[in-house]
Design a protein around this motif. Sequence first.
Motif, mmCIF file in Angstrom:
data_model
loop_
_atom_site.group_PDB
_atom_site.id
_atom_site.type_symbol
_atom_site.label_atom_id
_atom_site.label_comp_id
_atom_site.label_asym_id
_atom_site.label_seq_id
_atom_site.Cartn_x
_atom_site.Cartn_y
_atom_site.Cartn_z
ATOM 1 N N GLY A 181 0.625 -1.319 0.027
ATOM 2 C CA GLY A 181 0.046 0.067 0.177
ATOM 3 C C GLY A 181 0.985 1.263 -0.041
ATOM 4 N N TRP A 182 1.850 1.329 0.926
ATOM 5 C CA TRP A 182 2.860 2.571 0.959
ATOM 6 C C TRP A 182 3.575 2.844 -0.484
ATOM 7 N N MET A 183 4.108 1.540 -0.773
ATOM 8 C CA MET A 183 5.113 1.626 -2.046
ATOM 9 C C MET A 183 4.146 2.341 -3.277
ATOM 10 N N SER A 184 2.801 1.553 -3.456
ATOM 11 C CA SER A 184 2.106 1.888 -4.573
ATOM 12 C C SER A 184 1.541 3.531 -4.604
ATOM 13 N N VAL A 185 1.313 3.801 -3.236
ATOM 14 C CA VAL A 185 0.847 5.226 -3.164
ATOM 15 C C VAL A 185 2.217 6.236 -3.434
ATOM 16 N N LEU A 186 3.296 5.727 -3.059
ATOM 17 C CA LEU A 186 4.540 6.423 -3.596
ATOM 18 C C LEU A 186 4.722 6.491 -5.221
ATOM 19 N N GLY A 212 0.243 0.926 -8.309
ATOM 20 C CA GLY A 212 0.786 2.678 -8.387
ATOM 21 C C GLY A 212 0.511 3.290 -9.628
ATOM 22 N N LEU A 213 0.901 2.342 -10.910
ATOM 23 C CA LEU A 213 0.429 3.046 -12.073
ATOM 24 C C LEU A 213 -0.864 2.980 -12.499
ATOM 25 N N SER A 214 -1.793 2.337 -11.840
ATOM 26 C CA SER A 214 -3.165 2.353 -11.955
ATOM 27 C C SER A 214 -3.932 3.385 -11.084
ATOM 28 N N THR A 215 -3.269 4.015 -10.255
ATOM 29 C CA THR A 215 -4.114 4.849 -9.397
ATOM 30 C C THR A 215 -3.378 6.350 -9.406
ATOM 31 N N TRP A 216 -2.769 6.677 -10.415
ATOM 32 C CA TRP A 216 -2.214 7.997 -10.524
ATOM 33 C C TRP A 216 -2.992 9.189 -10.755
ATOM 34 N N VAL A 251 -4.980 14.211 1.331
ATOM 35 C CA VAL A 251 -6.326 13.566 1.299
ATOM 36 C C VAL A 251 -6.330 12.694 0.223
ATOM 37 N N ALA A 252 -5.946 12.593 -1.092
ATOM 38 C CA ALA A 252 -6.113 11.837 -2.064
ATOM 39 C C ALA A 252 -5.167 10.680 -1.953
ATOM 40 N N SER A 253 -4.218 10.843 -1.114
ATOM 41 C CA SER A 253 -3.158 9.670 -0.906
ATOM 42 C C SER A 253 -3.798 8.582 0.054
ATOM 43 N N THR A 254 -4.519 9.310 0.901
ATOM 44 C CA THR A 254 -5.005 8.391 1.977
ATOM 45 C C THR A 254 -6.313 7.548 1.245
ATOM 46 N N ALA A 255 -7.017 8.122 0.425
ATOM 47 C CA ALA A 255 -7.998 7.198 -0.107
ATOM 48 C C ALA A 255 -7.153 6.383 -1.243
ATOM 49 N N ASN A 256 -6.133 6.630 -1.639
ATOM 50 C CA ASN A 256 -5.374 5.805 -2.858
ATOM 51 C C ASN A 256 -4.752 4.594 -1.837
ATOM 52 N N PHE A 257 -4.451 5.053 -0.683
ATOM 53 C CA PHE A 257 -3.981 3.812 0.206
ATOM 54 C C PHE A 257 -4.861 2.711 0.399
#
Length: 203
Positions: A10-15, A74-78, A126-132
């Motif tokens: 989760g953390w790495m994909s958000v990054l 990560g590449l699908s949630t940017w 805010v967006a990153s928490t939802a992405n996580f």
Amino acid sequence: LGARISLGIGWMSVLVALCTGLLVGSLAGWFGGWTDRMLSFLTNLTWSIPTLLMVMSITLVLGKGLFPVFLAVGLSTWVEIARITRAEIRSLAQLDYVMAGRSLGFSDTRLLIKHMLPALTGPLLVASTANFAGAILIESGLSFLGLGVQPPTPTWGSMIEAHRHYLLSGNAHLVWLPGLAIVTVVLAFNLLGNSLKTALKEA
């Protein structure tokens, strides 16, 4: 051990999503013109593809394992990051301090990184928490389908898949416990995102 892998992905994909979205959104919002049109088309094209289908396609190309999974997620949630960044950069570019920086001959890189991107911290958080939260769900779905991190490395999704046949044999806790972990973490990050959004509006 399952929490370590699932939360790590989760953390790495958000990054990955944050870096990609910031790059695309900043270039589109700052330069405008054909650059904006091209990158906006790429963003809308990515937005139109179902996330799970894209992640499955990427993992099939890159292979199965820890690195392909968090890269694919990560590449699908940017996209959401890119849209927020583009809108904010276009708005900030009209402010006096940015125009003054241009008049003083500041480089585009300096204006973007040092003077504009720090102003995006709140919306991007805010967006990153939802992405996580979304990344945890996507990773769990991939592992359940056998396309995520491969055994013997444990993840919450693979635990559910491996023990689903125990649901009717009196050992349902083998499924409910990793399922409860997924629900708890996703709910926690969604509530965190809502709280951050409320706090930013009141600030």
